[in-house]
Scaffold this motif. Structure first.
Motif: not given
Length: 151
Positions: A15-34
């Protein structure tokens, strides 16, 4: 069709994202839990890829996380109507228009500042530095609405 599980690094690369960004989006509840693998690695599916691409596209349009959260809520309830989506986008367009006005004013101010030192001279005589040092308007509220990291 079997969905391939991706580890976080693979999702980041795809997706061209960073791992930190993905984790942040998870913390912000923008991405569902994996889901988790037997060895406790996060495993992501196609729904994560699509959602992350949606978020990244919204961010490229300078939308805030709250705006994105609202759009995702609409997306998650497809049976609803899109009046709220239209309203959100209208407000965002207005915000962008206001920022453009502020940036144009900033450009004018910077050009005026640049014009205060048209020749190469000693730093002591530099009109730009003198103007910056004697600026009357140093009130933070006059620095523009974008200075607080809103977006």
């Amino acid at each position: 069709m079997t969905q391939q599980a991706l580890k976080i690094g693979e999702l980041a690369t795809q997706t061209g994202s960073s791992v930190e960004t993905i984790r942040y989006y998870e913390q912000q509840n923008l991405l569902p839990q994996a889901s988790r693998s037997a060895s406790n690695y996060r495993l992501y599916g196609e729904e994560h890829v699509k959602r992350l691409q949606f978020i990244r596209h919204c961010r490229s349009l300078d939308m805030t996380l709250d705006e994105i959260r609202t759009l995702l809520a609409f997306q998650d309830t497809p049976e609803g109507n899109c009046a709220g989506v239209n309203t959100l986008l209208d407000r965002h367009i207005e915000h962008v228009a206001n920022r453009i006005k502020e940036l144009k004013a900033l450009q004018i101010e910077l050009k005026e500042l640049r014009n205060s030192c048209l020749t190469i001279q000693s730093v002591e005589a530099c009109g730009i530095l003198q103007n910056l040092a004697s600026a009357e308007d140093t009130d933070p509220k006059n620095l523009g609405s974008h200075s607080g990291g809103c977006h």
